[in-house]
Write a protein that holds these residues in place. Structure first.
Motif: not given
Length: 931
Positions: A771-776, A764-767, A783-786, A744-748
């Motif tokens: 945080a942000g909202k980017v598909d692709g 697996l996904a995210g950086r 992601f932002s706080s999954p 969650k707090a790593d946004h991944t």
């Protein structure tokens, strides 16, 4: 200009500065002379007088007279007295021009135009342009180097588009004035501002979103009509109460807003006397008056009577079956009828009427239309899901068939399930059959052949020509007057062995007795959820956990005279027939229409950690739910730093001391910090997301013993393994042992691959930390706080509740991580809020719970909207399943129930009947939702 100074040679520089001026040097000792010899030393004879000689450095040199364009050039000439004279005369001055020259010969250039080469501005508004002052082409003056722009059409945009010196001219008097948009509850007040296209004005606010119209004197759905659904009813005469308690009034909106109510209040009931009146207001006259002869007396048997539920009567209700759309069907044993309880569409679980579906009331045997059909003590019924019923006609020794046609008219037939009006002990003949169950998968009918102490299976013959009868069970299955039978799960049968005072579970394939649970006078049973059965016995209702080798039994209701049948009702209830009490009961399984563990009666639940029965247990912040292989429900009690178990109707703490620390150990000695996620692997291991310790704890239990930590995965600060977890919030596990973690707090979203005690870690996904909202592509996605995950292993998809973006995202596990389709948004592109409907327009608000249901829908705890919602992935839409959005704790019908902070979900049941368990954190409660 004349300078006088002592005799001395003048420097070249000094004389040059004199320009065309005449220079005279006087000498008081000068005397006439004819040549230089006649003069004293240092003097020269110039023009007949001895005087200072002219400076030889200037004499004969060039000189000039005048300034600017008047300047002329000449030569310095030496004159008598040592005077130097320039032989040039200045030119004629002219008017000054703007040409970079000194035309008027005053030593200054273009002095009338001091702003030359400085910045200049021409035009106003949108026509304004910037340049520099420069000389005009005719040299008569200075002009700006640029021209004003061309005016355009005036727009409402805060600019002077038509260059008339006024911004937004046509609308200037309107802008800033108060305005109102929307009607009813959607009405909003703002200020007049320019429209987005600039063509006019609009109001600075948007109307509110329409809600569901409720009866409250407000236009909730914003259609300019108030309470339109109830307008014809409001104000009409009404009454409340029955018997002597009845009071008359007028129809008004009910307090909860979901319908109407009568503004009258019924009178208080009194003790019943023998006077032909209903003083105790129970719909029956003189029923409790001592020594009173009335229509309810006689041989102790209540007569059958149709009508409204509070006035209808049964004469020995025995078998029950759920019909379609909330109906309940009743085998009224001594009334010789099949009765129908019609549901009230306006109130979940309530009924409008009791009517007779089939049977004349006379004991006998006759097929045909329902109103002429005759039964002899119908004891049990089973619905086939297609409008038909199988009826255990005990006195006639067979199972009958009832089918409802157009308009609901019933027809009764005898399809050959036993020989009607006969009895005997040979297979195919039934003796006093009292229980029946139908298997929709095989169309087989199972019959509790009570008088023959056995269960008989009737399997349809090919072509529908009849049934083949076989006995269920091997030689080890000995029954004693069984009265109830129901299908279990995984090819098993449940039998209420009445004379044996037990409920047994039988393997249909082998006939082997699998388990037995003691229930006094067991007469009916059904499977509630996997491994859990509800049984009606002579002394109450029982829950049986068949998930262990030795089934556990707990009684949760005992107010029955003779519980004959039990079937599931809506919203966590069961219907029970009380044969001797002549009533149909509705019993809450766990204290409310949505069910609850850890709730208090009304109001918000109180945070505490108390184990015990569901209605007595207290929770401190439940956030995650998961079932083990045996069907027991576990949850993380985040605030208490423990993991707890719901087994049957009991809550028990199984992992965690409650201390806010980090320590491995066994059972209650383990220490955690805010456990937030929970899952079980295919090997039976428990995985806990120990959020504030930034790690995963993997625990195992041998043969039902205590849970022991065997492996920690996480950051060096928390659990000792240098892998970058930062507040892991949820876990999903696949059949291969891979752990997917919402970091969650790593946004991944990260993955651990576990194999034989080893593991590997990957993002697996995210950086990380971005945080942000980017598909692709997975690596470039943001992601932002999954906060929650739902795995569809069959489709290779991982769904993510992206709480910070108020969205649900999808990761394609089979896709190339570098491809743009690796991460996509399912719902949430429309922004934060609450909107049902097509996914492209729908809005969520910080979802933190996500699970895939057996029906293929994606269930969502929409946390800040305080609702449970369901995403239909095939239809591309989302709908609210439960919750009114109010921050409170209230059970009831799905749309009236309220939550405080729903964060965890577990979905079970079947595709046809999913069940949801909700961890309502800030209400300190677990909730059961039955759609």
């Amino acid at each position: 200009m004349i300078f006088t100074r002592p005799i001395a040679p003048l420097s070249v520089l000094a004389l040059a500065m004199l320009g065309g001026c005449k220079l005279t040097v006087s000498d008081p000792s000068a005397k006439p002379c004819a040549s230089d010899d006649g003069c004293t030393s240092g003097l020269a004879c110039i023009e007949g007088a001895c005087s200072v000689p002219c400076d030889p450095l200037l004499s004969g040199k060039p000189c000039s007279a005048g300034a600017g364009l008047c300047q002329r050039n000449g030569t310095w000439l030496c004159r008598a007295g040592g005077t130097l004279v320039c032989d040039a005369a200045p030119g004629q001055a002219t008017a000054e021009l703007c040409d970079g020259l000194d035309n008027n010969c005053d030593g200054r250039v273009d002095e009338p135009w001091p702003d030359l080469f400085f910045d200049c501005t021409v035009g106003v508004g949108a026509c304004e342009r910037n340049g520099r002052w420069e000389c005009a082409a005719d040299l008569s003056g200075a002009v700006c180097s640029t021209a004003a722009g061309a005016p355009g059409d005036e727009l409402c945009n805060g600019l002077d588009d038509d260059c008339d010196g006024v911004d937004d001219g046509p609308w200037v008097s309107e802008l800033g004035t108060p305005c109102t948009v929307g009607v009813g509850a959607c009405s909003a007040v703002g200020l007049t501002v320019c429209s987005d296209d600039g063509e006019g004005t609009r109001c600075s606010v948007a109307p509110g979103a329409p809600g569901t119209e409720t009866c409250n004197g407000i236009d909730d759905n914003c259609d300019a009509a108030t309470d339109e659904e109830w307008s014809a009813e409001l104000g009409t005469p009404c009454s409340v109460g029955i018997g002597e308690c009845r009071a008359d009034g007028h129809t008004i909106c009910a307090l909860e807003g979901t319908g109407t109510a009568c503004d009258a209040s019924p009178s208080a009931s009194k003790a019943e006397t023998c006077d032909g009146r209903d003083e105790d207001c129970n719909g029956r006259t003189d029923d409790s008056a001592p020594h009173c002869v009335s229509s309810w007396a006689g041989n102790g048997q209540a007569p059958a009577q149709d009508g409204v539920p509070e006035q209808a009567a049964f004469a020995g209700p025995w078998g029950l079956a759920p019909g379609s759309a909330g109906e309940v069907l009743v085998a009224d044993y001594q009334a010789q009828r099949i009765r129908l309880l019609a549901p009230d569409p306006a109130k979940l679980g309530a009924f409008l009427s009791v009517s007779t579906l089939a049977g004349t009331g006379d004991s006998g045997y006759a097929d045909g239309p329902g109103h002429t059909a005759r039964f002899r003590f119908p004891a049990s019924i089973a619905a086939d899901g297609q409008g038909g019923l199988f009826i255990a006609d005990s006195g006639n020794g067979c199972v009958r068939r009832l089918v409802r046609g157009a308009g609901g008219a019933a027809t009764v037939s005898s399809p050959g399930l036993g020989v009607c009006t006969s009895s005997g002990s040979t297979l195919g003949l039934l003796s006093n059959p009292r229980g029946v169950a139908y298997d929709p998968a095989t169309q087989a009918v199972y019959v509790a052949d009570t008088g023959n102490n056995r269960i008989v299976k009737f399997a349809p013959q090919p072509g529908g020509t009849g049934y083949d009868a076989t006995r269920v069970g091997d030689a080890s299955l000995t029954l004693n007057a069984p009265e109830g039978v129901a299908l279990g799960d995984a090819g098993e049968l449940l039998v209420a062995d009445t004379g044996g005072n037990r409920v047994v579970r039988v393997n249909l394939a082998t006939g082997q007795l699998l388990a037995s649970a003691a229930v006094s006078g067991a007469r009916s049973v059904y499977l509630d959820v996997a491994h859990y059965a509800i049984a009606a016995g002579s002394t109450g209702l029982y829950q049986i956990n068949f998930g262990s080798a030795t089934p556990s039994v707990s009684r949760f209701y005992q107010g029955l005279s003779w519980g004959s049948a039990v079937v599931p009702g809506p919203s966590g209830t069961v219907y029970v027939s009380d044969r001797v009490g002549y009533r149909i009961f509705r019993v809450w399984l766990s204290g409310g229409a949505i069910g609850a563990a850890g709730t208090s009666s009304g109001g918000i639940g109180t945070a505490a950690v108390v184990d015990g029965p569901l209605e007595e247990a207290r929770l401190a912040g439940p956030v995650a739910l998961a079932r083990d292989a045996a069907g027991a429900l576990y949850f993380c009690d985040e605030t208490a730093n423990v993991v707890r178990k719901v087994d049957g109707l009991q809550v028990t703490t199984v992992v965690g001391s409650g201390a806010y620390q980090a320590a491995d150990g066994v059972g209650r000695s383990v220490m955690m910090r805010s456990p937030a996620g929970l899952a079980f692997t295919a090997q039976g291991k428990m995985v806990v997301a120990d959020r504030a310790n930034h790690c995963l704890r993997i625990l195992s239990s041998a043969a039902g013993g205590p849970w022991t930590v065997e492996l920690d995965l996480g950051s060096a600060a928390g659990c000792g393994t240098a892998l970058p977890l930062n507040q892991p919030a949820d876990i999903a596990v696949d059949s291969s042992g891979n752990l997917y973690v919402a970091n969650k707090a790593d946004h991944t979203v990260v993955r651990y691959a576990l194999a034989a005690g080893t593991y590997s870690y990957s993002v697996l996904a995210g950086r990380s930390a971005t945080a942000g909202k980017v598909d692709g592509a997975c690596a470039s996605a943001r992601f932002s706080s999954p906060s929650a995950l739902a795995l569809d292993e069959a489709q290779g998809l991982l769904y993510v509740a992206d709480a910070g973006n108020s969205a649900v995202r999808r990761i394609d596990l089979a896709a190339d991580p570098s491809e743009p389709g690796c991460v996509t948004t399912v719902v949430g592109d429309a922004g934060r809020g609450f909107v049902d409907g097509p996914l492209a327009q729908a809005k969520l608000n910080t979802p933190q719970g996500l699970r895939l249901g057996p029906d293929g829908r994606l269930y969502l705890a929409d946390t800040s909207n305080r609702r449970i919602r369901a995403i239909d992935l095939d239809q591309g839409s989302i709908a609210t399943l439960s919750g009114n959005g109010v921050d409170a704790l209230s059970d009831g019908p799905l749309d009236e129930a309220s939550y405080s902070y729903p964060v965890g979900l577990h979905v079970g049941g079947t595709a046809q009947a999913p069940l949801l368990w909700v961890a309502d954190r800030d209400n300190h409660a677990l909730r059961l939702v039955i759609p």
